[in-house]
Design a protein around this motif. Structure first.
Motif, mmCIF file in Angstrom:
data_model
loop_
_atom_site.group_PDB
_atom_site.id
_atom_site.type_symbol
_atom_site.label_atom_id
_atom_site.label_comp_id
_atom_site.label_asym_id
_atom_site.label_seq_id
_atom_site.Cartn_x
_atom_site.Cartn_y
_atom_site.Cartn_z
ATOM 1 N N UNK A 393 0.581 -1.591 0.035
ATOM 2 C CA UNK A 393 -0.178 -0.113 0.042
ATOM 3 C C UNK A 393 1.621 1.062 0.024
ATOM 4 N N UNK A 394 0.336 2.266 -0.748
ATOM 5 C CA UNK A 394 0.948 3.614 -0.789
ATOM 6 C C UNK A 394 0.282 4.894 0.122
ATOM 7 N N UNK A 395 0.557 5.952 0.358
ATOM 8 C CA UNK A 395 -0.191 6.516 1.747
ATOM 9 C C UNK A 395 0.284 7.700 0.939
ATOM 10 N N UNK A 396 -0.644 8.316 0.988
ATOM 11 C CA UNK A 396 -0.712 9.427 -0.655
ATOM 12 C C UNK A 396 -2.019 10.462 0.391
ATOM 13 N N UNK A 403 3.476 9.363 0.645
ATOM 14 C CA UNK A 403 4.369 9.756 1.502
ATOM 15 C C UNK A 403 5.260 9.348 2.439
ATOM 16 N N UNK A 404 4.869 7.372 1.974
ATOM 17 C CA UNK A 404 5.059 6.265 2.539
ATOM 18 C C UNK A 404 4.627 5.830 1.953
ATOM 19 N N UNK A 405 5.344 4.128 2.549
ATOM 20 C CA UNK A 405 4.924 2.581 2.553
ATOM 21 C C UNK A 405 4.599 1.613 3.105
ATOM 22 N N UNK A 406 4.120 0.757 2.903
ATOM 23 C CA UNK A 406 3.693 -0.393 4.161
ATOM 24 C C UNK A 406 3.737 -1.729 2.556
ATOM 25 N N UNK A 449 8.799 5.085 5.590
ATOM 26 C CA UNK A 449 8.788 6.463 6.478
ATOM 27 C C UNK A 449 9.174 7.718 5.556
ATOM 28 N N UNK A 450 8.894 8.189 4.920
ATOM 29 C CA UNK A 450 9.795 9.553 4.485
ATOM 30 C C UNK A 450 9.680 11.081 5.719
ATOM 31 N N UNK A 451 9.133 10.928 6.275
ATOM 32 C CA UNK A 451 9.329 11.836 6.745
ATOM 33 C C UNK A 451 9.355 11.335 9.082
ATOM 34 N N UNK A 452 10.735 11.039 9.164
ATOM 35 C CA UNK A 452 11.008 10.033 10.173
ATOM 36 C C UNK A 452 11.021 11.243 11.384
ATOM 37 N N UNK A 453 11.201 12.621 11.380
ATOM 38 C CA UNK A 453 11.890 13.443 12.144
ATOM 39 C C UNK A 453 10.306 14.394 12.216
ATOM 40 N N UNK A 454 9.443 13.449 12.265
ATOM 41 C CA UNK A 454 8.460 14.983 12.513
ATOM 42 C C UNK A 454 6.886 14.149 12.780
ATOM 43 N N UNK A 455 7.450 12.945 14.207
ATOM 44 C CA UNK A 455 7.168 12.625 14.521
ATOM 45 C C UNK A 455 5.964 12.993 16.163
ATOM 46 N N UNK A 456 4.312 12.596 15.434
ATOM 47 C CA UNK A 456 4.250 11.499 15.336
ATOM 48 C C UNK A 456 3.633 11.576 14.045
#
Length: 675
Positions: A393-396, A403-406, A449-456
Motif C-alpha cells: 500500500x502507498x500512503x498519499x 509520502x510513505x508505504x507499507x 516513512x519519508x518523514x521520520x523526524x516529524x513524529x508522530x
C-alpha cells in the motif's frame, strides 16, 4: 500614582494590554467606519471565545475614529423594544456605533431589530451584534441585507497569538506547549490556566485534573440542556469524532432526528462532510466533566461507541472509504490516552489515503526503500512486489503524492524466498506455534516513512489505520507480526498497549539496518478479546508488557491431550498437568479444569443427540463420564463384546476430540469468530 481619568479608563487600558489577535475582525470594523461598506457586523461564536473582549477593542477603535461607541450587554436588557431603545440611546450629538453583546438573549426582538431598529438609524451608523448563535435565515434570505451585512465566526486564537498572550501574562515558556495543548487557543480556558500559574499552582496534564476550571467553562459554554436525551446526545457528540443521525439512532433510538437537529443549533458545534463535531476545547471540557463526575457512565459510553463502530466497520468490509473512516473513529476514542496519543496525527487525516499499487508505484516504493533503508532491503521488497503485489500500500496526501508505504505480506514456507527478514519471522512462528489448517500468518514486512523526524508522522498514522482495518475485518489469522526499524524505546510502549510482544529472536539485520519484530498470536488472544482488552486500556486499565506466546498444539498433539483428559477426568492431580488447560479452549476460565470437564461432557452429549451415534455416547458415558471400575466391566454393563466395545470407545474418543478441536480453532459455535 501617575494614572489619570477614572478606574474604568485604567481597566480599559489593562484589557487592551492583554488583548491579542483578532486583527481581521477589527480591520473589518474600521473599514465600515471609514467607508460605510456595510451597516451590520454579525459576530457569532461559543461562550468564552473572546467576543466581549473583541467588542471592547472595537469600541476603542471607534473612539480613535471619532465615533462614540454605545456598548450594550443584552443580559441586562429586557427583550422588549422600549427597553432596548433606552439601552442604545446615544449619549449626545454626533456619530455613534452600536455594539451589542450576548445578542442571543434578544432572540424575541431579532425580527424587530432587522426590520425596524437598524433601518431607522442614521446612514453612517455601524451596528455590531455579537452572540453565540449565527444570524437567523431571515437575515440571509433578505436580498437587501446582502450588501449591508457581514457575518464573522469568531474562532479560537492561533498558536502564535496564544503564545503572545502567554508571554504578555508572564507565563514561563516551558509551560507554553502544555497550555496550548489544553486550551486549543480558547481565550477563557487560557485565562483560567494563567490564573493557576499566577497562583503558583501546577498546570494539569489534562482538563479532567482541574474540575474547578471545567465547571467554570461549562457554565459559560453550555446553556441549560432541555432533557436527559439531549444531555446524552451532547456527550456522544463530545466523545465521538463525528456525530451523525445514524450514530445517534444506534446509540439512543427513535429520538435521533430531534436530538441531531438540536445539536446543529448549538453555537460550538460545527458541520463537515462526515457529521457534527464540537470545538476542540468544548469537546475536552464535556469529556472531562463526564469522566470526573460519572466515571462508570463515561466508561459505558466509551464501550458502546466503540462497539457501534466495530460493528459498522465489519458491515462495511467491502466499502474501503467507509471502513477507513470508521476505523479512524475507533482510533479517535483513544486520543487522550497518554501512550497512544503520541503515535498518531489527527490533523488532515481526512485528506490522506492508502491505496494499492498503481502504474509506476512499484518503482516509487523501491526508490523510497532504497534511499531510506538501503539496496538490500529494496531488493527484498522487489521480490515481494513480484510475488504479492496486492500486499503493498502507498500512503498519499490530498494531491495523490506518495509520502510513505507499507506491505502486509502472507508468510509461508514456500513463499519466503531469499528474504532473511521474512525467514526470521517465519522461524519465530514455527518455534512458538505453527499455523494450523485454514490459518494464515501475516507480517508487516516493510514500512517506509519519508518523514521520520516529524513524529508522530502521517505514515505511522496510516499504518495504524490500515492495521486496525485488517484486525477488525480481516480473515482468520494465526499470527500478526510487525517489523520496524530498531528503536525499542519508541515502539515498545505502543505495541505493548496493543498486546504485541517483542520477539528478540526474530530480529534481523539487512543492509546495515537492524529491524525489531513484535508479534501477536490470535489463537492465544482472539480479536473480540483483544478489542475488549484494548478498550479497557483506553479507559485507564494498566498496560503490561505482552507476554511471550505459549506453545500452540498441533492437531495430533491436541488429540493426544484429549485422550489424556478423558483418562484423567476424575483425577484432579493428573488433569492439572494436561496441555489442554493452557489451550484456547479454556483460556480465561476461572476454573480451567472445571471448564474442560464441562466441555468434554458437552462434546459427549452431541453423540447422544445423534441417533446414529447414541451407542457411542453410552460407551463414552460408562468409560469416561461415569466410569465402570474397569473397561471389561463397562463392556459387560453395556452388553457388548469387548472388541465391539473398544471399537465404539475409539470412535467416541475420535468424535469428542474432533468436536473439541473445532472449538479450539473457531471458538464457541464451531465456526470462525475472529475474522
Amino acid at each position: 500614582m501617575g494614572d489619570s481619568g477614572t478606574v474604568g479608563d485604567r481597566l480599559r487600558r489593562a484589557r487592551r494590554r492583554r488583548f491579542v489577535g483578532r486583527g481581521g475582525e477589527i480591520e473589518l470594523f474600521r473599514g465600515a467606519l471609514s467607508d460605510g461598506a456595510f451597516a451590520v457586523l454579525f459576530m457569532h461564536g461559543p461562550g468564552g471565545v473572546g467576543k466581549s473582549a473583541l467588542l471592547g477593542e472595537m469600541a476603542e477603535a471607534a473612539r480613535q475614529a471619532g465615533v462614540t461607541p454605545v456598548l450594550v450587554d443584552a443580559r441586562t436588557v429586557t427583550p422588549e423594544a422600549s427597553a432596548f431603545l433606552r439601552a442604545v440611546e446615544a449619549p449626545g450629538a454626533g456619530r455613534y456605533a452600536v455594539l451589542v453583546d450576548t445578542y442571543e438573549m434578544l432572540a424575541p426582538l431579532d425580527d424587530w431589530v432587522r426590520e425596524q431598529f437598524v433601518p431607522g438609524l442614521p446612514a453612517d451608523t455601524v451596528v455590531v451584534l455579537a452572540g453565540r448563535d449565527a444570524p437567523s435565515a431571515r437575515w440571509i434570505a433578505d436580498a437587501g441585507w446582502h450588501e449591508l451585512l457581514r457575518v464573522v465566526s469568531v474562532r479560537n486564537l492561533s498558536p502564535s497569538e496564544t503564545r503572545d498572550y502567554l508571554s504578555i501574562e508572564g507565563v514561563p515558556e516551558s509551560l507554553h506547549e502544555r497550555m496550548l495543548e489544553l486550551a486549543h487557543g480558547h481565550p477563557l480556558t487560557l485565562a483560567l490556566l494563567v490564573d493557576m500559574v499566577q497562583r503558583q499552582e501546577e498546570v494539569p496534564g489534562a482538563l479532567r485534573a482541574a474540575p474547578d476550571i471545567v465547571r467554570a467553562l461549562l457554565a459559560r459554554l453550555v446553556d441549560q440542556v432541555p432533557g436527559p436525551g439531549h444531555a446524552e446526545a451532547l456527550q456522544i457528540c463530545a466523545h465521538a469524532r463525528f456525530t451523525t443521525e445514524e450514530l445517534l439512532r444506534g446509540m439512543l433510538g427513535d429520538d435521533a432526528g430531534t436530538l441531531f437537529h438540536w445539536l446543529r443549533t448549538l453555537s460550538f458545534v460545527e458541520e463537515r462532510e462526515f457529521g457534527l463535531f464540537p470545538h476542540d476545547v468544548v469537546r475536552d471540557i464535556l469529556d472531562a466533566d463526564l469522566r470526573w463526575r460519572d466515571p462508570d457512565g463515561y466508561a459505558g459510553l466509551h464501550r458502546r461507541l466503540r462497539g457501534h463502530f466495530v460493528e459498522r466497520a465489519r458491515r462495511s468490509a467491502d466499502d474501503e472509504r467507509v471502513r477507513h473512516q470508521t476505523v479512524a473513529d475507533i482510533m479517535f476514542l483513544s486520543r487522550d490516552h497518554p501512550i497512544v496519543k503520541g503515535y498518531w496525527r489527527l490533523t488532515g487525516l481526512g485528506q490522506l489515503s492508502a491505496t494499492g499499487l498503481r502504474p509506476g508505484d512499484a518503482e516509487t516504493v523501491l526508490a523510497m526503500t532504497r534511499e531510506l533503508q538501503g539496496e538490500e532491503q529494496a531488493a527484498c521488497a522487489a521480490q515481494w512486489i513480484e510475488r504479492q503485489p496486492a500486499a503493498f500500500g502507498v500512503f498519499r496526501d490530498g494531491t495523490g503524492e506518495p509520502f510513505g508505504a507499507a506491505a502486509y505480506v502472507e508468510l509461508s514456507e514456500d513463499g519466503i524466498g531469499d528474504d532473511p527478514g521474512a525467514r526470521a519471522m517465519w522461524e519465530h512462528v514455527l518455534r512458538h506455534g505453527p499455523p494450523r489448517p485454514g490459518e494464515s500468518v501475516m507480517a508487516w514486512r516493510f514500512f517506509v516513512d519519508t518523514e521520520p523526524g516529524a513524529r508522530p508522522t502521517r505514515s505511522e498514522t496510516m499504518i495504524r489505520l490500515w492495521h486496525g482495518q485488517e484486525i477488525i475485518t480481516g480473515a482468520r489469522k494465526a499470527w500478526d507480526l510487525v517489523a520496524v526499524p530498531s528503536e525499542r524505546e519508541y515502539w515498545d510502549p505502543l505495541l505493548s498497549f496493543f498486546d504485541f510482544h517483542h520477539a528478540p529472536e526474530a530480529a534481523f539485520r539487512i543492509g546495515g539496518h537492524r529491524y525489531d519484530v513484535y508479534a501477536h498470536d490470535w489463537r492465544v488472544l482472539g480479536v473480540d478479546e483483544w478489542l475488549a482488552l484494548t478498550a479497557e486500556r483506553e479507559l485507564g486499565a494498566p498496560v503490561t508488557a505482552a507476554s511471550a506466546p505459549e506453545l500452540v498444539l498441533s492437531q495430533p498433539e491436541f488429540a493426544d491431550a484429549v485422550r489424556g483428559a478423558l483418562r484423567d477426568l476424575h483425577r484432579a492431580d493428573r488433569l492439572a498437568g494436561n496441555p489442554l488447560l493452557r489451550s484456547r479452549l479454556v483460556r480465561g476460565a476461572d476454573d480451567p479444569a472445571g471448564e474442560l470437564r464441562r466441555l468434554i461432557e458437552e462434546a459427549a452429549a452431541t453423540l447422544r443427540d445423534d441417533p446414529r451415534e447414541e451407542s457411542l455416547h453410552r460407551v463414552a458415558d460408562r468409560t469416561f463420564l461415569r466410569p465402570a471400575p474397569t473397561q471389561e466391566r463397562a463392556a459387560e454393563m453395556l452388553g457388548l463384546p469387548f472388541s465391539t466395545y473398544r471399537r465404539h470407545r475409539n470412535r467416541a474418543v475420535e468424535r469428542i476430540a474432533g468436536w473439541l478441536w473445532e472449538r479450539e480453532l473457531y471458538g464457541g459455535n464451531g465456526h470462525q469468530v475472529d475474522g
